[in-house]
Structures are given as structure tokens and as C-alpha cells.
Design an enzyme around this catalytic site. Structure first.
Site, PDB file in Angstrom:
ATOM      1  N   LYS A   1       0.830  -1.218   0.000  1.00 10.49           N
ATOM      2  CA  LYS A   1       0.000   0.000   0.000  1.00 10.49           C
ATOM      3  C   LYS A   1       0.857   1.256   0.000  1.00 10.49           C
ATOM      4  O   LYS A   1       0.526   2.250  -0.660  1.00 10.49           O
ATOM      5  CB  LYS A   1      -0.936   0.005   1.221  1.00 10.49           C
TER       6      LYS A   1
ATOM      7  N   THR B   1       3.898   1.684  -1.241  1.00  9.67           N
ATOM      8  CA  THR B   1       4.510   1.921  -2.554  1.00  9.67           C
ATOM      9  C   THR B   1       3.472   2.416  -3.552  1.00  9.67           C
ATOM     10  O   THR B   1       3.764   3.270  -4.400  1.00  9.67           O
ATOM     11  CB  THR B   1       5.196   0.646  -3.100  1.00  9.67           C
TER      12      THR B   1
ATOM     13  N   PHE C   1      -3.414  -1.953   7.166  1.00 11.92           N
ATOM     14  CA  PHE C   1      -3.919  -3.309   6.950  1.00 11.92           C
ATOM     15  C   PHE C   1      -5.022  -3.331   5.887  1.00 11.92           C
ATOM     16  O   PHE C   1      -5.004  -2.541   4.956  1.00 11.92           O
ATOM     17  CB  PHE C   1      -4.370  -3.939   8.263  1.00 11.92           C
TER      18      PHE C   1
ATOM     19  N   PHE D   1       4.176  -7.793  -9.659  1.00 14.37           N
ATOM     20  CA  PHE D   1       5.484  -8.382  -9.377  1.00 14.37           C
ATOM     21  C   PHE D   1       6.006  -9.044 -10.656  1.00 14.37           C
ATOM     22  O   PHE D   1       5.237  -9.376 -11.562  1.00 14.37           O
ATOM     23  CB  PHE D   1       5.384  -9.407  -8.249  1.00 14.37           C
TER      24      PHE D   1
ATOM     25  N   TRP E   1       7.077   0.164  -8.625  1.00 14.38           N
ATOM     26  CA  TRP E   1       8.286  -0.326  -7.949  1.00 14.38           C
ATOM     27  C   TRP E   1       9.482  -0.265  -8.884  1.00 14.38           C
ATOM     28  O   TRP E   1      10.576   0.130  -8.481  1.00 14.38           O
ATOM     29  CB  TRP E   1       8.078  -1.763  -7.442  1.00 14.38           C
TER      30      TRP E   1
ATOM     31  N   LYS F   1       8.991  -6.834  10.023  1.00 14.22           N
ATOM     32  CA  LYS F   1       8.382  -6.204   8.853  1.00 14.22           C
ATOM     33  C   LYS F   1       9.350  -5.316   8.092  1.00 14.22           C
ATOM     34  O   LYS F   1       9.279  -5.180   6.872  1.00 14.22           O
ATOM     35  CB  LYS F   1       7.165  -5.374   9.300  1.00 14.22           C
TER      36      LYS F   1
ATOM     37  N   ARG G   1       1.863   7.473   7.646  1.00 10.20           N
ATOM     38  CA  ARG G   1       2.155   7.317   9.070  1.00 10.20           C
ATOM     39  C   ARG G   1       3.657   7.185   9.296  1.00 10.20           C
ATOM     40  O   ARG G   1       4.383   6.690   8.428  1.00 10.20           O
ATOM     41  CB  ARG G   1       1.455   6.068   9.620  1.00 10.20           C
TER      42      ARG G   1
ATOM     43  N   ALA H   1      -3.279  -0.318  13.081  1.00  9.36           N
ATOM     44  CA  ALA H   1      -4.688  -0.434  12.703  1.00  9.36           C
ATOM     45  C   ALA H   1      -5.388  -1.587  13.399  1.00  9.36           C
ATOM     46  O   ALA H   1      -6.612  -1.602  13.489  1.00  9.36           O
ATOM     47  CB  ALA H   1      -4.806  -0.593  11.193  1.00  9.36           C
TER      48      ALA H   1
END
Length: 964
Positions: free
Chosen positions: A414, A416, A699, A788, A817, A449, A438, A668
């Protein structure tokens, strides 16, 4: 030492047509003293008898006395300020027509207390409608004292002009250049002189003396083109400014020197002579050619006030113009080729390959004023909330929320997508856009993460600064949270070991024989119904009620926090030292971003609102069943002090130079999971009515998006235009029945090879459900498929096709990306198109519904549960909250983010389950009730192999490695 005498003049006094003391046809007039040059005007008229001419011609002098020599006669009215005053009055009327409240203010700094200057100048100021304030420093004041006073005036938005009425020795280069150029109405600071030399008068000011001289020359001869003006003496700012102005008017400026042998020849050839400098500057009348003007400036008293006032009004007008919304002039840094992406092994190398713009440059490009910026190094800065006042009439831009399908260990991206989208909007479609993200917690950064700055060619830079301390907001939250915790335990100790009288004497100490309640103590007395402000007037019962919070140790809900994943702090015992006198209790730590103060930071819409929310935080319950707040503890004011800088969003940028606000970072699953209301509001004003603000919810849509709508939008009053729902082929395969994956293990072949069946299953289950959740709120949905390299074209086409069948207004593949903003152009166009359609936003539930019904509505309509099941403890808490008047707060569900249900391993769209509510808690300061679904931990733990194994620092280059 300064006298600190400040005198103000109102603008209601009229000026007399002539001041006593001047000589006009036998009368004398004393001119208004203004400014460090202290020049006075004297006019001389050259007659035919002195010059050999046949008719009277004008000669003008700034001099010590009106020279009454044979062949000259005084004519002081030849140089009249009437036109300048009239022009200034007209400018003032135009200014007040735009903003009637604005009142230009000139501040005169002088050495010694002398009312003459103020009394004389305020009369002319009154005619114009200008205010004047006089600051009298000590007669022998130091340079530091002058500079200190100037710095204060620089920061005062009410002041539009600063004038130094000081001895020349006091007006040093340091003093002059301390004055803000936009307030230097004397126009002699280095920057303003440089602007004048360069010919840029749009920001600087012409020195009043130079304006007066040029005005005299224009009045003497309307045809100035080609005339020769001789400047005699004076190598300082006045000479430079005059030479520039004279030459810009089409005249020829020549320089002369008093000691030059050719001076007489130069004077006799000049059409006008300007005498600069000090001392005796008389010229023999026979030197002056017929019709020539002589303007003499000496360090005496001269009425330059109209020209100064004109500059002050001009300064105020510029200031008012600067307060208006300014179109962007954004310079973007798009990558010319992405073939070199393979050269970089990780995100941090890509981040370092781009040099960020200086943050002050970025701020100027997006319309921020210098005084609205607080720089933290070269590449990030806090933005002051005063921006909201300045742009309060500016329409908001369009509001876009980025959410996602139910998360999987494979990641959806999210952040990116958010960054790629704003790069596409700003750098490629040339539409103003702002990302609001955030701040990441250091727990996940060093845990499993990693960071949250985006990835590849869609990142916030510098990514290491973004992912680590940033501007210290989370540290401020940690300090504030733990101050509350310390206050709780200390208060319980003191209440347990002291009498009412001893407590009262210490809480309200006698200072110099007088006891006084502090403001926060008076507030507590009012809440207790004790309307007294004299400590001596309280009865013993009132004293006892006031000093004893009587907290029940078993019902304290406040925990300490630390921004680290530390599982062994989940449950601890405090108070075991002998000094704590047996006040032992069990408590625990949460991760810092789980603190209610973080949620308050994210939901507050002003400093006042934040302060009030901090005061309302409930930290526990008394033995009598009453809630105890941070204000009861007396700590809420101190919390506001700790948080006063944290409330300002941090400005950063993407790889392509587009702006980003980073602010707040609540999780979240255990909080509402969105960046701050204030960051969104600031950004919506800055982008303009046609711009975009793109923010991200944590999330899946069932968690972060639902809370964004029902909690954040209620608090902010803002309404979104579009939801961007992020999905990946790999995640959809897992929701379609694909095998589980483990961190660090090779991916099963189902996620690498084409498998249309699994993709279709994930689309028709989880993706469909998340689109439907967004549609519950009446907001159009655009699906962004984060591509991807293992995705096949058939899989990509299938996802986009099914997404549209499920109700998405559009669905597009994204390649940000690997390609940056260029790879999200199709998404940007889809979002722009969707945002142009009418929005029919609505909340999911009425805020006045009973707490149980609000929980049930979320469980059934969002999660797909058959019903909810409340534990006895949860029922008791709900009854208590209703009794305390908290029943009308929104709901913030604390549940796993890994499934629509309470069961983390149930992917897709689970059905046939009852949602268990084991407990219900309240964040009264933040303003929501949060039910706990199943077992939810507010302190994560470290895995077997945390991220910190790969994070390192090169001690030579100071470069960080291993962040991602």
C-alpha cells in the site's frame, strides 16, 4: 541595559499643513525627523542675476540652513510630499479594501527616550492610517541589544516595517542584516541593496532618501532621458542606490570627489548635482550651470516620513499577498531510465542514488512561507499549524484513501502504491498532489516487517531518516505516556502514606506565606463541584475529596510504553523496592504506537483540541467507581508541553521530488491505523481545489478503511472522493486457496507459476468483499494491482476483469516499484477520472446507536459474522461506559488483521462464525470505544531472526546498511 520603553501612536491625529519653524517667504518650518540619515530639506532657486540666465531656475538643497545668498530665494514648497502622501493613502485604501482588519505597523528603534520623533511622525501616519510604535533602548545600548530587539520584531507578524533611528556608529552591518529584508523599509540591508542593483524591486525597497532625490529630479525636469547627474562624495548604500535609480531612469550618473581638481568642470557640465556626505558641502553659485538642480544631503534632520510610510504600506501589501494561496512551482526529478534498477540490490541503495531537494526549496515550491517551516536538518521539516489559519478560505483538494485486501505474509504494498500514485499525479500529469503517511514504529523496523518508506522507485527519501527517529514524535509520545504512568504510581504511594492535611500542604504549598491553587487544580475543584479558589476556605471533607484520587490498583488501565518489540515487558511487577513501601502491583508495557496519546495525535485538529483530549484521558477507576483522568492527576498541561512540537506534521519528499507529510503512526489492529487529521487538512489546503491528497489506511479495508471512515472522518469532517484498493496476484492466490508461506522459506511454486484458478478464487472472495465494504460507504473504488515480476499477463488481465465485475469503477496494473511515477500513470488517470464523479459518502452506523449495536453492525456488515458474543466482562464494561456517558463514541475494533474473522488462519471470506468480544475498553481522550476480539497483544515480540541482524553502520562513511 535597555530602558524597554515602548510607545505606540494611534492613527487618528491629523497633520498640520506646515510645521512650526520652517522658513517660507520669511517663515521657518522644522521638518519631521525620520531615519538614520537625519536629513533635512532645503531648497534653493538660482536666479538670472547669479547664473547669467534670463529666467529663474530651480536649485534644490538638503542642507543645514536655507541659504539666503544674493541671487537665491527660498522655495520650500517646490518639493512637496503631498503626492507621495496621496499615493500612500490610495495604496492604504486598496489594502484595507482587500482586508479591513489589517493595519500596517512601523516600529522605530531609537537610542534614548525622545518623544519628539514619535509625536511628529504620528501626525502624518494618522493621515495615512498607519500605526507607529517607538522602542526606546538605553542611550548607550549595545549591538547585541539592538539585534535582540530586531529579532523579536522579525518574528512578529503584526510588524511590517522596522526603522533604525540610531547614531551611525550603532548601525553596523550585523544590525542591518539582522532585519528581515521584507521589513527593511529603509532599504539598506545587503540583500535589499543587491536586489536594487540587480533591478529586482518586486521584493526589496528603495531607500527613502534615494526616492526623495529621484522625486526632486522628476519634479525639476519631466524629461529626464539623457540628462547628466553628478554624484559628489558618498560611497555607501545611498550612493549605490542613487546611481542605480538614476541610470534606470535613463539618465547618466557620474561620480565626483570633493578633492578632485576637475570637480568644477564636472559641476558646470551637469544637469543636476547631488551632494552626498557630511560637513560643509556648499558649492560656489558660479559653478552651477543655468537650470541645474543642486540636491544636498547632510546628516541633519529631514522629513522623509512619506517615503518611509509608502514602503511600510508596500510591505504590508506584500505580506497580505503572501498570505494568499500560491500556485505550485514544483520541480520534479523523474528518472530518465530505469534499466539501471538491477544495479541496486535493495531499497536503501535506490534511495541514496537520488539527492533530495533542500526542504526549504520544496516548501517554497508548494506555497509554504518561510515562517511556517521548522527545519530538522536539510531534508525534513515541521510545518506550523498557522498554515490552516492563513489558507482557511482556500477550497480543499480531492481526498483519496489507499486501502488493501486482507494482508498476507507476502505483502501488498500500500505504501509503494501511495507514493507511486502521487509521483504519477505530480511529476507526470502535473497535478498537485500530496502523500500523507504514518510514521513507522521502530518495533517492526528492527523486528520482522522492516521499514515503511515504500520500495523500489516509489519511496520517501531519505528512507533511513523516515524509518528511524524522524523528528522525534514517537519519542515525545513515549515521554508523555510514561510521565502519566509515573504520576499514577507516585500519587498512589503518596496517598497511601500521608494524611489529608499533609497531602494538601504538599499539593498546595505555601509560597512566601501564601497558598494558591494552580489552574489545573481549580479545574479539578470545579469538576468536584467545589466552587472555591481560596485554599483556606475548604472544609476538611472538601480537602479530602480534593487530595484523594483513591485509584483502585486493579482497575488502572494505563501502561508504560517503549518503541521496541519486547515480549518480556507484556506483564511486569512494579514497586518492589523498599522505598516504595509495599506499593507493589502488576502492570505491563505496550508498544509506543499503541499509546492513546498516539491516537490523540492522529485525531486532534488543533493544539487546543489535543490539549483537551489529553486532559480527558481516563487512566483508571477510583474505588468508588469514578473515572480518573490525566487532568485529575494534574499532568495534562505538562503532556501538552511535551507534545507541542509533535503535533506539527513533518514534510519530506518522494524519490521524484513530490511532497509528503509524515505524521502519527497508530497501528490499525489495536488502534485506528491512519495518519493524522492535521496532515490531511494541511495538505488539502496546499494542493488547491484541483489537487489530490493521498493517504493510507493500515492493513485491509475491513480494518484501516472502516476506521478511517467511521472514526477519522467523523473527527475531521473530511469526506473522501475515491478509495484505491491495493491487491497483488500472490496475495489473491493465497486467499483463493494457495498454501501457507513462512518467513524466510522459499515460495511454493503456486506463487511463482501462473495459476489462474487460484487468482480467480481470491478475486471472487476477498477482493470482492473488500470492494463491497468500500461501497457500504458510498465511495467509488479503483483497484490497483501491484505487479510483481512473477505475474503473468493473463493473471494481470484476469484480476482487472473480475475487479470491474465486482463493482470497481476501474482496475489497473501498477509498475511503480520498477518505474516510479511513470509506472502508475494509468492508476493516476483512473483516480482522476473517479474523483470527478459525485461522491455519496455515508457512515456505516449512527453514532447514537447503542454500543452493542454498533459493534454488531461492524461485525455483520464488514466482517461477515453471523452475530457477536459478549463475555460477562465485556457486558459489564459496556454498562459502565453507558453510565459514564460514553455510549455515543464510535467503535474501534481491536482484532487480527490477517483475516476478516477473528481467526488469523481463515483466508478468503470466512462465513458462519460468531465474533467473540472478550473485553471492551475506552480511549476517552482519543474518542472511541475499542472492543477486544479474541486475544490481541499490544506489545509485539521479536522473531527468531529479527531484521536487526542485517542492519549496520559504516563508521567511516556513516552510511546505514540493511534497512528495507
Amino acid at each position: 541595559m535597555k530602558l524597554s520603553i515602548i510607545r505606540s501612536a494611534c492613527s487618528s491625529i491629523r497633520i498640520h499643513p506646515a510645521c512650526p519653524g520652517s522658513r517660507v517667504s520669511g517663515l521657518t518650518r522644522r521638518c519631521l525627523p525620520v531615519g538614520p540619515a537625519n536629513n533635512r530639506l532645503i531648497l534653493r532657486t538660482a536666479s538670472a542675476t547669479s547664473s547669467g540666465g534670463t529666467s529663474p531656475k530651480l536649485a534644490v538643497s538638503f542642507g543645514k540652513h536655507p541659504l539666503q545668498r544674493p541671487g537665491y530665494e527660498s522655495d520650500l514648497f517646490t518639493f512637496s510630499h503631498r503626492e507621495v502622501v496621496q499615493s500612500t493613502k490610495e495604496a492604504m485604501l486598496a489594502l484595507q479594501g482587500r482586508n479591513p482588519v489589517v493595519q500596517p505597523l512601523l516600529v522605530i528603534i531609537q537610542a534614548g527616550e525622545d518623544d519628539c520623533l514619535l509625536e511628529i511622525n504620528k501626525k502624518m501616519a494618522g493621515r495615512i492610517g498607519l500605526n507607529i510604535t517607538q522602542i526606546c533602548l538605553a542611550k548607550e545600548c549595545s549591538e547585541d541589544e539592538i539585534v535582540e530587539e530586531v529579532l523579536k520584531l522579525n518574528e512578529d507578524p503584526r510588524v511590517h516595517g522596522v526603522y533604525l533611528h540610531l547614531p551611525p556608529a550603532y548601525i553596523t552591518s550585523r544590525v542591518l542584516n539582522t532585519i528581515k529584508p521584507e521589513k527593511d523599509v529603509d532599504g539598506i540591508s545587503d540583500l535589499n541593496m543587491g536586489r536594487l542593483v540587480r533591478g529586482d524591486l518586486s521584493k526589496g525597497f528603495v531607500p527613502p532618501i534615494a526616492s526623495a532625490v529621484l522625486d526632486l529630479l522628476e519634479k525639476h525636469d519631466s524629461a529626464l532621458e539623457g540628462k547628466t547627474v553628478l554624484l559628489v562624495g558618498g560611497e555607501g548604500p545611498l550612493g549605490v542606490s542613487l546611481q542605480c535609480l538614476i541610470e534606470r531612469s535613463g539618465m547618466v550618473a557620474l561620480k565626483g570627489n570633493w578633492s578632485s581638481k576637475s570637480l568644477q568642470r564636472q559641476v558646470m557640465q551637469a544637469d543636476a548635482v547631488v551632494l552626498l556626505g557630511a560637513g560643509n558641502m556648499d558649492l560656489p553659485p558660479t559653478w552651477i550651470r543655468p537650470g541645474a538642480a543642486v540636491i544636498c544631503c547632510v546628516p541633519l534632520c529631514f522629513c522623509l516620513a512619506p517615503f518611509v510610510f509608502f514602503n511600510v504600506v508596500g510591505s504590508c501589501s506584500r505580506w497580505l499577498q503572501e498570505q494568499q494561496y500560491r500556485p505550485w512551482n514544483l520541480t520534479t526529478s523523474t528518472w530518465t531510465s530505469f534499466s539501471h534498477v538491477i544495479l541496486f540490490s535493495n531499497d536503501i541503495e535506490i534511495s541514496r542514488a537520488q539527492t533530495p531537494k533542500p526542504v526549504d526549496q520544496l516548501a517554497e515550491e508548494i506555497g509554504l512561507l518561510p515562517e511556517e517551516l521548522e527545519a530538522y536538518g536539510r531534508s525534513k521539516a515541521k510545518v506550523r499549524l498557522s498554515l490552516l489559519d492563513r489558507l482557511h478560505k482556500q477550497p480543499d483538494g480531492k481526498y483519496v484513501l489507499v486501502a488493501g485486501i486482507t494482508p498476507t505474509p507476502l505483502g501488498e504494498g500500500k505504501s509503494t502504491v501511495t507514493i507511486g500514485l502521487v509521483q504519477a499525479l505530480s511529476a507526470h500529469l502535473k497535478l498537485n498532489s500530496f502523500a500523507c503517511l504514518r510514521q513507522p514504529s521502530q518495533g517492526p523496523t528492527f523486528g520482522v516487517k522492516g521499514g515503511a518508506a515504500g520500495g523500489g522507485y516509489a519511496q520517501v527519501i531519505p528512507m533511513e531518516e523516515f524509518n528511524l527517529h524522524l523528528t522525534g514524535d514517537i519519542h515525545a509520545i513515549t515521554a508523555a505516556n510514561n510521565l502519566v504512568a509515573a504520576a499514577i504510581d507516585a500519587r498512589m504511594l503518596h496517598e497511601a502514606t500521608q494524611s489529608d492535611k499533609a497531602l494538601f500542604n504538599r499539593l498546595v504549598p505555601s509560597v512566601n506565606g501564601v497558598r494558591r491553587f494552580s489552574p489545573i487544580q481549580i479545574s479539578r475543584l470545579c469538576r468536584l463541584g467545589i466552587n472555591k479558589i481560596d485554599p483556606a476556605s475548604l472544609t476538611p471533607q472538601e480537602v479530602s475529596t480534593f487530595v484523594r484520587l483513591d485509584l483502585d490498583p486493579s482497575k488502572i488501565t494505563w501502561q508504560r510504553v517503549v518503541d521496541t518489540n519486547d515480549r518480556f515487558l507484556r506483564k511486569i511487577t512494579v514497586g518492589q523496592a523498599s522505598t516504595e513501601k509495599g506499593q507493589i502491583r502488576e502492570t505491563g508495557f505496550d508498544i509506543a504506537v499503541a499509546s492513546e496519546i498516539m491516537a490523540i495525535l492522529a485525531l486532534a485538529d488543533s493544539l487546543v483540541d489535543m490539549k483537551n483530549r489529553l486532559a480527558r484521558m481516563v487512566v483508571g477507576t477510583s474505588r468508588s467507581g469514578q473515572p480518573v483522568t490525566a487532568e485529575d492527576l494534574g499532568v495534562s498541561g505538562a503532556l501538552a508541553v511535551l507534545m507541542k512540537d509533535a503535533i506539527k506534521p513533518t514534510l519530506m519528499q518522494t524519490l521524484e521530488g513530490t511532497p509528503v507529510f509524515v505524521h502519527a503512526g497508530p497501528f490499525a489492529n489495536i488502534a485506528h491505523g491512519n495518519s493524522s487529521v492535521l496532515a490531511d487538512k494541511l495538505a488539502l489546503k496546499l494542493v488547491g481545489c484541483d489537487g489530490f491528497v493521498v493517504t493510507e489506511a493500515g492493513f485491509g479495508a475491513d480494518i484501516g478503511m472502516e476506521k478511517f471512515f467511521n472514526i477519522k472522518c467523523r473527527a475531521s469532517g473530511l469526506r473522501p472522493n475515491v478509495v484505491v484498493l491495493v491487491a497483488t496476484v500472490r496475495a489473491l492466490k493465497m486467499h483463493g486457496g494457495g498454501p501457507n508461506v513462512s518467513a524466510g522459506a522459499p515460495l511454493p511454486k503456486e506463487y511463482i507459476d501462473e495459476n489462474l484458478s487460484l487468482v480467480a478464487g481470491g478475486c471472487r472472495s476477498n477482493l470482492r468483499k473488500q470492494i463491497q465494504i468500500a461501497q457500504l460507504f458510498g465511495v467509488p473504488v479503483v483497484v490497483a494491482l501491484n505487479v510483481f515480476k512473477t505475474d503473468t499477463q493473463a493473471e494481470i488481465d484476469l484480476v482487472c476483469e473480475i475487479a470491474k465485475e465486482c463493482g470497481a469503477s476501474n482496475a489497473v496494473p501498477c509498475h511503480h516499484w520498477s518505474q516510479g511515477g511513470r509506472g502508475s500513470l494509468e492508476l493516476a488517470q483512473a483516480v482522476n477520472e473517479a474523483a470527478s464523479r459525485p461522491s455519496h459518502f455515508k457512515f456505516l452506523y449512527n453514532i447514537e446507536m447503542p454500543i452493542v449495536e454498533k459493534i454488531r453492525t461492524i461485525a455483520q456488515q464488514v466482517y461477515g459474522a453471523d452475530d457477536i458474543e459478549l463475555s460477562p466482562e465485556a457486558k459489564a464494561k459496556i454498562d459502565y461506559y453507558n453510565q459514564q456517558g460514553y455510549g455515543s463514541l464510535p467503535i474501534c475494533m481491536a482484532k487480527t488483521h490477517l483475516s476478516l474473522s477473528h481467526m488469523p488462519d481463515k483466508k478468503g471470506v470466512p462465513t458462519g462464525f460468531v465474533l467473540p468480544i472478550r473485553d471492551v475498553r475506552a480511549s476517552i481522550g482519543a474518542g472511541f470505544i475499542f472492543p477486544l476480539v479474541g486475544t490481541m497483544s499490544t506489545m509485539p515480540g521479536l522473531p527468531t531472526r529479527p531484521c536487526f541482524y542485517d542492519i549496520d553502520l559504516d563508521p567511516v562513511t556513516e552510511e546505514i546498511t540493511g534497512l528495507f
